[in-house]
Write an enzyme that holds these catalytic residues in place. Sequence first.
Site, PDB file in Angstrom:
ATOM      1  N   LEU A  13       0.865  -1.145  -0.136  1.00  0.00           N
ATOM      2  CA  LEU A  13      -0.014   0.036   0.056  1.00  0.00           C
ATOM      3  C   LEU A  13       0.877   1.110  -0.029  1.00  0.00           C
ATOM      4  O   LEU A  13       0.462   2.458   0.053  1.00  0.00           O
ATOM      5  CB  LEU A  13      -0.865   0.036   1.162  1.00  0.00           C
ATOM      6  CG  LEU A  13      -1.875  -1.345   1.428  1.00  0.00           C
ATOM      7  CD1 LEU A  13      -2.929  -1.012   2.569  1.00  0.00           C
ATOM      8  CD2 LEU A  13      -2.612  -1.395  -0.080  1.00  0.00           C
ATOM      9  N   LYS A  14       2.234   1.139  -0.025  1.00  0.00           N
ATOM     10  CA  LYS A  14       3.011   2.094  -0.111  1.00  0.00           C
ATOM     11  C   LYS A  14       2.708   3.175   0.949  1.00  0.00           C
ATOM     12  O   LYS A  14       2.455   4.271   0.794  1.00  0.00           O
ATOM     13  CB  LYS A  14       3.265   2.758  -1.369  1.00  0.00           C
ATOM     14  CG  LYS A  14       3.834   1.675  -2.476  1.00  0.00           C
ATOM     15  CD  LYS A  14       4.274   2.344  -3.806  1.00  0.00           C
ATOM     16  CE  LYS A  14       5.174   1.346  -4.688  1.00  0.00           C
ATOM     17  NZ  LYS A  14       3.928   0.335  -5.211  1.00  0.00           N
ATOM     18  N   ILE A  39      -1.049   6.006  12.699  1.00  0.00           N
ATOM     19  CA  ILE A  39      -1.866   5.559  11.733  1.00  0.00           C
ATOM     20  C   ILE A  39      -1.551   4.355  10.977  1.00  0.00           C
ATOM     21  O   ILE A  39      -2.263   3.581  10.516  1.00  0.00           O
ATOM     22  CB  ILE A  39      -2.157   6.679  10.746  1.00  0.00           C
ATOM     23  CG1 ILE A  39      -2.867   7.972  11.680  1.00  0.00           C
ATOM     24  CG2 ILE A  39      -3.421   6.502   9.703  1.00  0.00           C
ATOM     25  CD1 ILE A  39      -4.099   7.519  12.485  1.00  0.00           C
ATOM     26  N   SER A  89      10.823   2.009  -9.980  1.00  0.00           N
ATOM     27  CA  SER A  89      11.352   1.380 -11.113  1.00  0.00           C
ATOM     28  C   SER A  89      10.909   2.395 -12.355  1.00  0.00           C
ATOM     29  O   SER A  89      11.542   2.159 -13.595  1.00  0.00           O
ATOM     30  CB  SER A  89      10.805  -0.053 -11.580  1.00  0.00           C
ATOM     31  OG  SER A  89       9.290   0.154 -11.288  1.00  0.00           O
ATOM     32  N   GLN A 144       8.197  -3.589 -17.902  1.00  0.00           N
ATOM     33  CA  GLN A 144       8.722  -2.392 -17.692  1.00  0.00           C
ATOM     34  C   GLN A 144      10.167  -2.278 -18.102  1.00  0.00           C
ATOM     35  O   GLN A 144      10.987  -1.205 -18.015  1.00  0.00           O
ATOM     36  CB  GLN A 144       8.809  -1.825 -16.113  1.00  0.00           C
ATOM     37  CG  GLN A 144       7.463  -1.705 -15.380  1.00  0.00           C
ATOM     38  CD  GLN A 144       7.516  -1.340 -13.953  1.00  0.00           C
ATOM     39  OE1 GLN A 144       8.107  -0.374 -13.745  1.00  0.00           O
ATOM     40  NE2 GLN A 144       6.902  -1.893 -13.327  1.00  0.00           N
ATOM     41  N   GLY A 145      10.673  -3.354 -18.771  1.00  0.00           N
ATOM     42  CA  GLY A 145      11.849  -3.446 -19.345  1.00  0.00           C
ATOM     43  C   GLY A 145      13.131  -4.220 -18.962  1.00  0.00           C
ATOM     44  O   GLY A 145      13.872  -4.768 -19.711  1.00  0.00           O
ATOM     45  N   PRO A 172      14.126 -10.903 -16.806  1.00  0.00           N
ATOM     46  CA  PRO A 172      14.063 -11.795 -15.701  1.00  0.00           C
ATOM     47  C   PRO A 172      15.594 -12.241 -15.228  1.00  0.00           C
ATOM     48  O   PRO A 172      16.157 -12.687 -16.073  1.00  0.00           O
ATOM     49  CB  PRO A 172      13.231 -12.903 -16.140  1.00  0.00           C
ATOM     50  CG  PRO A 172      12.825 -12.505 -17.222  1.00  0.00           C
ATOM     51  CD  PRO A 172      13.209 -11.210 -18.048  1.00  0.00           C
TER      52      PRO A 172
HETATM   53  P1  BMP Z   1       4.777  -5.530 -13.255  1.00  0.00           P
HETATM   54  O1  BMP Z   1       5.801  -6.730 -13.197  1.00  0.00           O
HETATM   55  O2  BMP Z   1       3.434  -6.053 -13.968  1.00  0.00           O
HETATM   56  O3  BMP Z   1       5.346  -4.352 -14.215  1.00  0.00           O
HETATM   57  O4  BMP Z   1       4.414  -5.213 -11.734  1.00  0.00           O
HETATM   58  C1  BMP Z   1       5.112  -4.479 -11.065  1.00  0.00           C
HETATM   59  C2  BMP Z   1       4.730  -4.475  -9.569  1.00  0.00           C
HETATM   60  O5  BMP Z   1       5.707  -3.897  -8.638  1.00  0.00           O
HETATM   61  C3  BMP Z   1       3.510  -3.405  -9.784  1.00  0.00           C
HETATM   62  O6  BMP Z   1       2.474  -4.199  -8.644  1.00  0.00           O
HETATM   63  C4  BMP Z   1       3.830  -2.106  -8.974  1.00  0.00           C
HETATM   64  O7  BMP Z   1       2.876  -1.531  -8.209  1.00  0.00           O
HETATM   65  C5  BMP Z   1       5.060  -2.737  -8.160  1.00  0.00           C
HETATM   66  N1  BMP Z   1       6.212  -1.493  -8.176  1.00  0.00           N
HETATM   67  C6  BMP Z   1       6.851  -1.259  -9.235  1.00  0.00           C
HETATM   68  O8  BMP Z   1       6.555  -1.552 -10.395  1.00  0.00           O
HETATM   69  N2  BMP Z   1       7.959  -0.411  -9.245  1.00  0.00           N
HETATM   70  C7  BMP Z   1       8.308   0.238  -8.144  1.00  0.00           C
HETATM   71  O9  BMP Z   1       9.324   1.025  -8.104  1.00  0.00           O
HETATM   72  C8  BMP Z   1       7.676  -0.373  -6.718  1.00  0.00           C
HETATM   73  C9  BMP Z   1       6.742  -1.145  -7.070  1.00  0.00           C
HETATM   74  O10 BMP Z   1       5.833  -1.572  -5.821  1.00  0.00           O
END
Ligand code: BMP
Length: 226
Positions: free
Chosen positions: A67-68, A75, A124, A185-186, A189
């Site tokens: 939930l960052k 809280i 990222s 995102q590029g 793996p």
């Molecule tokens: P994906 O592999 O589909 O791009 O998902 C990445 C996941 O990691 C998402 O849930 C995103 O909210 C989370 N995330 C991210 O992509 N970059 C960050 O810097 C931090 C994250 O929590």
Amino acid sequence: MKYPIIIALDPPNNTLKPLNWALKIIDETKDLVIGYKIGLPLVLELGRELSLVLEKTRDSELVIADLKLADIGDIMLTTIKKLAQIGFNTYIVHSFIGLRNGLDKISDYLKKTKGKLVTILSMSHPGSSEVIDKNYDLLLDITLKANAWGCVVGATKPELIMKTRRITREKNADLKIISPGIGVQGAKPGSAIKAGADYEIIGRLITRDPRPREKLLEIINLYQGV
Ligand code: BMP
């Protein structure tokens, strides 16, 4: 065998049955991955049904509430206690909120209850360089002082993963590095692990594939070469 992969359970837009979607992916993958990460998209889709998903992930080592959080300590503590009640054991929190009456409150609580605190050091997406990455040194210092279990460093920033690993080694700090940004995102793996991360977070590359288990096995194959 379990691999250092955390599946991000973000449901596709307009999924008609988000609960079934999540349960099916967990069923297909839980013998192979170390854990799952759940963020607002699934929380908002499922509401109280989220507990059914958490019942299925109960045996996973990492069940991450993403939930960052970025609030005052009291809280965040209330939030984390509720998340723990339904089955989460790891919590992603922004480090920029600082220690005093911020991270220190939850850090103390999580230590007592064996929960895991994960802070954000670098994200990222490209915009992370606008504010967050400029403050990397400060954020790492706060993270270490908070005795966090782990930190997030984007897989798209291998140089920052290497730097984080080098500094934690020098300081003898046991800080896990968790890296999202693989696939859509590029980043490739295995590339974050190669740079020094402990775990890779992978979402859509697996969850949008019509055969998530086969896709995961394909990714695991790539890991063997790392
Ligand atoms: P994906 O592999 O589909 O791009 O998902 C990445 C996941 O990691 C998402 O849930 C995103 O909210 C989370 N995330 C991210 O992509 N970059 C960050 O810097 C931090 C994250 O929590």
